[in-house]
Design a protein around this motif. Structure first.
Motif, PDB file in Angstrom:
ATOM      1  N   HIS A   2      -3.827 -10.168   5.978  1.00  0.00           N
ATOM      2  CA  HIS A   2      -3.880 -11.410   5.204  1.00  0.00           C
ATOM      3  C   HIS A   2      -2.758 -11.547   4.181  1.00  0.00           C
ATOM      4  O   HIS A   2      -2.288 -12.662   3.936  1.00  0.00           O
ATOM      5  CB  HIS A   2      -5.246 -11.592   4.545  1.00  0.00           C
ATOM      6  CG  HIS A   2      -5.610 -10.522   3.563  1.00  0.00           C
ATOM      7  ND1 HIS A   2      -5.125 -10.507   2.281  1.00  0.00           N
ATOM      8  CD2 HIS A   2      -6.427  -9.447   3.682  1.00  0.00           C
ATOM      9  CE1 HIS A   2      -5.619  -9.461   1.642  1.00  0.00           C
ATOM     10  NE2 HIS A   2      -6.400  -8.801   2.463  1.00  0.00           N
ATOM     11  N   PRO A   3      -2.252 -10.467   3.523  1.00  0.00           N
ATOM     12  CA  PRO A   3      -1.122 -10.681   2.601  1.00  0.00           C
ATOM     13  C   PRO A   3       0.111 -11.230   3.325  1.00  0.00           C
ATOM     14  O   PRO A   3       0.830 -12.071   2.781  1.00  0.00           O
ATOM     15  CB  PRO A   3      -0.861  -9.284   2.031  1.00  0.00           C
ATOM     16  CG  PRO A   3      -2.144  -8.550   2.202  1.00  0.00           C
ATOM     17  CD  PRO A   3      -2.705  -9.054   3.489  1.00  0.00           C
ATOM     18  N   THR A 130       4.432 -12.005  -3.376  1.00  0.00           N
ATOM     19  CA  THR A 130       3.228 -12.587  -2.760  1.00  0.00           C
ATOM     20  C   THR A 130       2.490 -11.550  -1.927  1.00  0.00           C
ATOM     21  O   THR A 130       1.252 -11.483  -1.942  1.00  0.00           O
ATOM     22  CB  THR A 130       3.619 -13.783  -1.881  1.00  0.00           C
ATOM     23  OG1 THR A 130       4.386 -14.711  -2.652  1.00  0.00           O
ATOM     24  CG2 THR A 130       2.393 -14.496  -1.356  1.00  0.00           C
ATOM     25  N   TYR A 131       3.249 -10.736  -1.215  1.00  0.00           N
ATOM     26  CA  TYR A 131       2.627  -9.704  -0.383  1.00  0.00           C
ATOM     27  C   TYR A 131       1.840  -8.713  -1.233  1.00  0.00           C
ATOM     28  O   TYR A 131       0.677  -8.402  -0.938  1.00  0.00           O
ATOM     29  CB  TYR A 131       3.693  -8.976   0.436  1.00  0.00           C
ATOM     30  CG  TYR A 131       3.140  -7.794   1.197  1.00  0.00           C
ATOM     31  CD1 TYR A 131       2.440  -7.989   2.380  1.00  0.00           C
ATOM     32  CD2 TYR A 131       3.301  -6.496   0.727  1.00  0.00           C
ATOM     33  CE1 TYR A 131       1.909  -6.907   3.075  1.00  0.00           C
ATOM     34  CE2 TYR A 131       2.785  -5.414   1.415  1.00  0.00           C
ATOM     35  CZ  TYR A 131       2.093  -5.630   2.585  1.00  0.00           C
ATOM     36  OH  TYR A 131       1.561  -4.557   3.262  1.00  0.00           O
ATOM     37  N   PHE A 132       2.452  -8.217  -2.304  1.00  0.00           N
ATOM     38  CA  PHE A 132       1.766  -7.222  -3.126  1.00  0.00           C
ATOM     39  C   PHE A 132       0.612  -7.837  -3.907  1.00  0.00           C
ATOM     40  O   PHE A 132      -0.392  -7.166  -4.162  1.00  0.00           O
ATOM     41  CB  PHE A 132       2.753  -6.534  -4.062  1.00  0.00           C
ATOM     42  CG  PHE A 132       3.600  -5.502  -3.376  1.00  0.00           C
ATOM     43  CD1 PHE A 132       3.030  -4.505  -2.617  1.00  0.00           C
ATOM     44  CD2 PHE A 132       4.982  -5.542  -3.465  1.00  0.00           C
ATOM     45  CE1 PHE A 132       3.799  -3.557  -1.967  1.00  0.00           C
ATOM     46  CE2 PHE A 132       5.769  -4.598  -2.830  1.00  0.00           C
ATOM     47  CZ  PHE A 132       5.178  -3.609  -2.071  1.00  0.00           C
ATOM     48  N   ALA A 133       0.734  -9.113  -4.305  1.00  0.00           N
ATOM     49  CA  ALA A 133      -0.389  -9.779  -4.971  1.00  0.00           C
ATOM     50  C   ALA A 133      -1.572  -9.881  -4.026  1.00  0.00           C
ATOM     51  O   ALA A 133      -2.723  -9.623  -4.410  1.00  0.00           O
ATOM     52  CB  ALA A 133       0.039 -11.163  -5.448  1.00  0.00           C
ATOM     53  N   GLY A 134      -1.307 -10.252  -2.771  1.00  0.00           N
ATOM     54  CA  GLY A 134      -2.389 -10.340  -1.792  1.00  0.00           C
ATOM     55  C   GLY A 134      -2.980  -8.992  -1.441  1.00  0.00           C
ATOM     56  O   GLY A 134      -4.176  -8.878  -1.161  1.00  0.00           O
ATOM     57  N   ALA A 136      -3.196  -6.408  -3.558  1.00  0.00           N
ATOM     58  CA  ALA A 136      -3.992  -5.948  -4.698  1.00  0.00           C
ATOM     59  C   ALA A 136      -5.305  -6.703  -4.824  1.00  0.00           C
ATOM     60  O   ALA A 136      -6.341  -6.115  -5.150  1.00  0.00           O
ATOM     61  CB  ALA A 136      -3.171  -6.110  -5.987  1.00  0.00           C
ATOM     62  N   ASP A 137      -5.273  -8.019  -4.567  1.00  0.00           N
ATOM     63  CA  ASP A 137      -6.461  -8.853  -4.782  1.00  0.00           C
ATOM     64  C   ASP A 137      -6.310 -10.114  -3.935  1.00  0.00           C
ATOM     65  O   ASP A 137      -5.412 -10.921  -4.197  1.00  0.00           O
ATOM     66  CB  ASP A 137      -6.578  -9.209  -6.266  1.00  0.00           C
ATOM     67  CG  ASP A 137      -7.785 -10.088  -6.566  1.00  0.00           C
ATOM     68  OD1 ASP A 137      -8.517 -10.441  -5.634  1.00  0.00           O
ATOM     69  OD2 ASP A 137      -7.979 -10.425  -7.745  1.00  0.00           O
ATOM     70  N   PRO A 138      -7.159 -10.316  -2.922  1.00  0.00           N
ATOM     71  CA  PRO A 138      -7.013 -11.503  -2.063  1.00  0.00           C
ATOM     72  C   PRO A 138      -7.038 -12.822  -2.834  1.00  0.00           C
ATOM     73  O   PRO A 138      -6.285 -13.738  -2.507  1.00  0.00           O
ATOM     74  CB  PRO A 138      -8.209 -11.391  -1.113  1.00  0.00           C
ATOM     75  CG  PRO A 138      -8.504  -9.929  -1.063  1.00  0.00           C
ATOM     76  CD  PRO A 138      -8.211  -9.410  -2.433  1.00  0.00           C
ATOM     77  N   SER A 139      -7.876 -12.931  -3.856  1.00  0.00           N
ATOM     78  CA  SER A 139      -7.927 -14.184  -4.608  1.00  0.00           C
ATOM     79  C   SER A 139      -6.635 -14.395  -5.398  1.00  0.00           C
ATOM     80  O   SER A 139      -6.124 -15.524  -5.490  1.00  0.00           O
ATOM     81  CB  SER A 139      -9.129 -14.194  -5.557  1.00  0.00           C
ATOM     82  OG  SER A 139      -9.015 -13.160  -6.526  1.00  0.00           O
ATOM     83  N   LEU A 140      -6.073 -13.309  -5.949  1.00  0.00           N
ATOM     84  CA  LEU A 140      -4.788 -13.411  -6.625  1.00  0.00           C
ATOM     85  C   LEU A 140      -3.690 -13.788  -5.635  1.00  0.00           C
ATOM     86  O   LEU A 140      -2.817 -14.614  -5.926  1.00  0.00           O
ATOM     87  CB  LEU A 140      -4.440 -12.082  -7.301  1.00  0.00           C
ATOM     88  CG  LEU A 140      -3.048 -11.983  -7.938  1.00  0.00           C
ATOM     89  CD1 LEU A 140      -2.889 -12.998  -9.055  1.00  0.00           C
ATOM     90  CD2 LEU A 140      -2.801 -10.570  -8.456  1.00  0.00           C
ATOM     91  N   GLY A 141      -3.741 -13.210  -4.434  1.00  0.00           N
ATOM     92  CA  GLY A 141      -2.764 -13.552  -3.407  1.00  0.00           C
ATOM     93  C   GLY A 141      -2.843 -15.014  -3.013  1.00  0.00           C
ATOM     94  O   GLY A 141      -1.819 -15.668  -2.805  1.00  0.00           O
ATOM     95  N   LEU A 142      -4.065 -15.556  -2.938  1.00  0.00           N
ATOM     96  CA  LEU A 142      -4.220 -16.967  -2.583  1.00  0.00           C
ATOM     97  C   LEU A 142      -3.667 -17.869  -3.671  1.00  0.00           C
ATOM     98  O   LEU A 142      -2.969 -18.856  -3.387  1.00  0.00           O
ATOM     99  CB  LEU A 142      -5.701 -17.268  -2.344  1.00  0.00           C
ATOM    100  CG  LEU A 142      -6.037 -18.667  -1.839  1.00  0.00           C
ATOM    101  CD1 LEU A 142      -5.330 -18.945  -0.514  1.00  0.00           C
ATOM    102  CD2 LEU A 142      -7.546 -18.824  -1.681  1.00  0.00           C
ATOM    103  N   ARG A 143      -3.931 -17.537  -4.941  1.00  0.00           N
ATOM    104  CA  ARG A 143      -3.397 -18.343  -6.042  1.00  0.00           C
ATOM    105  C   ARG A 143      -1.871 -18.267  -6.083  1.00  0.00           C
ATOM    106  O   ARG A 143      -1.190 -19.268  -6.319  1.00  0.00           O
ATOM    107  CB  ARG A 143      -3.983 -17.875  -7.376  1.00  0.00           C
ATOM    108  CG  ARG A 143      -5.468 -18.132  -7.537  1.00  0.00           C
ATOM    109  CD  ARG A 143      -5.911 -18.005  -8.989  1.00  0.00           C
ATOM    110  NE  ARG A 143      -5.610 -16.710  -9.564  1.00  0.00           N
ATOM    111  CZ  ARG A 143      -6.397 -15.645  -9.469  1.00  0.00           C
ATOM    112  NH1 ARG A 143      -7.533 -15.727  -8.787  1.00  0.00           N
ATOM    113  NH2 ARG A 143      -6.072 -14.511 -10.046  1.00  0.00           N
TER     114      ARG A 143
END
Length: 255
Positions: A2-3, A130-134, A136-143
């Motif tokens: 998903h990231p 964006t990849y590392f945000a997703g 670490a946390d799927p909701s953070l990656g989506l935002r």
């Protein structure tokens, strides 16, 4: 996976901005607006988002003077890199031979190449972030994906219009915008497969400031002069104002 999907969606939004160039017939007036808009976007993104974020990070590790010095040196290095890359691009005289001596199309193509180069460099670390945000946390990656996607739409328009004018092909302009956005999933893929251990917060923040320097140079050396060129100077200035305001609104609404 998903990231990687998040990052791909963010990159494809640049192509969405390019589709706007398909709707409008590329004229010299639209070219002036586009150059001004792209310059305004790059100035606002660099000076109100990328640089302040890096300053906040470096303040945690360096004294004030050292923090400022590090950011200034990185900005200067980015500007120097952009100037050197600019020398690698074909000169206007060389491009004019390929454009049958059409000065307006020649200038538009060089502007398009400069802008595309800057956004390719800008989109690569965005894809990594964006990849590392997703991861670490799927909701953070989506935002993060949503924020970057909305920022990428005007960037895609800024690439597509000069390419469409220079190539006399609206589809060519849209494809050029899409190609610049694909640097984001490419950055994410490299991060996932090979470079994960190198992407520390310090390295990423340094890369972001370096890219901000590239964007500032491209805006000041290529885009703003193109926007101010007669006979559409007022239109170009309106484009600059719109680019700054739109990017500031996006930064404020989606931090």
């Amino acid at each position: 996976m998903h990231p990687l999907i998040f990052t791909t969606l963010a990159g494809l939004s640049t192509g969405l901005g390019g589709l706007l160039a398909v709707v409008c017939r590329p004229t010299r007036r639209l070219l002036a607006v586009s150059a001004g808009f792209a310059g305004g976007v790059m100035l606002a993104a660099s000076l109100t988002d990328l640089v302040p974020g890096a300053l906040r990070f470096y303040r945690g590790y360096l004294p004030p003077l050292g923090c400022g010095g590090a950011v200034v040196l990185l900005l200067a290095a980015g500007m120097l890199l952009a100037a050197l890359l600019g020398h690698l691009l074909p000169e206007e005289a060389e491009l004019a031979d390929r454009m049958a001596g059409d000065a307006a199309r020649t200038a538009a193509l060089r502007t398009a190449l400069f802008t595309g180069m800057a956004l390719l460099l800008h989109n690569f670390p965005e894809g990594v972030l964006t990849y590392f945000a997703g991861t670490a946390d799927p909701s953070l990656g989506l935002r993060t994906t949503l924020a970057i996607a909305l920022h990428n739409i005007p960037e895609g328009l800024a690439v597509a219009v000069p390419f469409a004018f220079a190539l006399r092909s609206r589809l060519g302009g849209a494809l050029a915008a899409l190609a610049s956005g694909l640097a984001e999933p490419a950055g994410a893929l490299l991060a996932m497969l090979f470079l994960r251990r190198w992407f520390t917060p310090g390295f990423l923040n340094g890369t972001v400031v370096l890219v901000a320097g590239v964007m500032l140079w491209v805006a000041l050396a290529q885009l703003l002069p193109s926007a101010w060129a007669c006979p559409h100077r007022k239109t170009g200035l309106l484009g600059i104002a719109a680019g700054v305001l739109v990017m500031l609104l996006g930064i404020a609404a989606l931090p």
